[in-house]
Design a protein around this motif. Structure first.
Motif, mmCIF file in Angstrom:
data_model
loop_
_atom_site.group_PDB
_atom_site.id
_atom_site.type_symbol
_atom_site.label_atom_id
_atom_site.label_comp_id
_atom_site.label_asym_id
_atom_site.label_seq_id
_atom_site.Cartn_x
_atom_site.Cartn_y
_atom_site.Cartn_z
ATOM 1 N N PHE A 131 39.890 -9.386 66.180
ATOM 2 C CA PHE A 131 39.409 -9.963 64.595
ATOM 3 C C PHE A 131 38.020 -9.621 64.887
ATOM 4 N N VAL A 132 36.912 -9.362 65.898
ATOM 5 C CA VAL A 132 35.924 -8.561 66.262
ATOM 6 C C VAL A 132 36.013 -7.787 66.265
ATOM 7 N N GLN A 133 37.223 -6.534 66.494
ATOM 8 C CA GLN A 133 37.010 -5.023 66.229
ATOM 9 C C GLN A 133 36.992 -4.740 64.580
ATOM 10 N N GLY A 134 37.805 -5.904 63.658
ATOM 11 C CA GLY A 134 37.783 -5.216 62.630
ATOM 12 C C GLY A 134 36.148 -5.890 61.923
ATOM 13 N N LEU A 135 35.233 -7.217 62.305
ATOM 14 C CA LEU A 135 33.957 -6.781 62.131
ATOM 15 C C LEU A 135 33.606 -5.694 62.481
ATOM 16 N N HIS A 149 30.049 -11.949 71.234
ATOM 17 C CA HIS A 149 30.724 -12.987 69.778
ATOM 18 C C HIS A 149 31.888 -13.753 69.969
ATOM 19 N N PRO A 150 31.428 -15.067 69.632
ATOM 20 C CA PRO A 150 32.331 -15.975 70.519
ATOM 21 C C PRO A 150 33.773 -15.934 69.433
ATOM 22 N N ARG A 151 34.496 -15.141 68.815
ATOM 23 C CA ARG A 151 35.634 -14.891 68.515
ATOM 24 C C ARG A 151 36.278 -13.782 69.736
#
Length: 165
Positions: A131-135, A149-151
């Motif tokens: 998820f974070v790599q997507g951000l 990041h919390p996720r």
């Protein structure tokens, strides 16, 4: 080539990491923390992939994809026979040797780095399926913010958990 192994158990009561090495494949699988039987999933995938890769021979990207799909199918059969394993899953990271090329493949957030003695630098080869790599890819986070990041533990791809690749 030198191979070093280091595995550090996190906050969980068991270590879900598994390593496999032979003349053709170096693989690391990390069972998904927070899911049941992650250590069993990672050991299963390491064992299966080592069995598929015992002889140095020409290899294509599609061969690796086919092997991983076969492992996923085998995991699905295991899940059908043992429903208590329902949510087991693991990441996969592998470096494959063929006569003319080296291939890298991964699923999840276990990374591949290349270290070259000439410049003494670790070069990150893979991007997390997370998820974070997507951000980060969308430009919404930088690498420093991603680390906290919390996720950061939410992965989008894994072997197991009744999914197909």
């Amino acid at each position: 080539m030198k191979i070093f192994q280091f595995s550090q158990q996190g906050k969980r009561k068991n270590n879900e990491d598994n390593l496999g090495v032979n003349d053709v494949l170096l693989t690391v699988c990390d069972g998904m923390g927070g899911h049941n039987f992650g250590e069993r999933a990672s050991a299963f995938v390491v064992e299966q992939m080592l069995q598929y890769n015992t002889i140095l021979q020409p290899l294509q990207k599609t061969d690796i994809q086919q092997q991983l799909n076969q492992v996923q199918t085998s995991l699905n059969k295991l899940l059908q026979n043992e429903p208590e394993l329902e949510k087991m899953g693991t990441t996969f990271t592998g470096v494959f040797r063929s006569p003319d090329f080296w291939y890298a493949a991964h699923i999840g957030d276990s990374r591949i780095y290349l270290y070259t003695a000439a410049d003494r630098v670790l070069h990150r080869i893979t991007k997390d399926h997370s998820f974070v790599q997507g951000l980060v890819d969308a430009g919404e986070l930088d690498d420093r913010a991603a680390e906290n990041h919390p996720r950061k533990n939410v992965i989008l791809k894994a072997l197991g958990i009744r999914e197909t690749l």
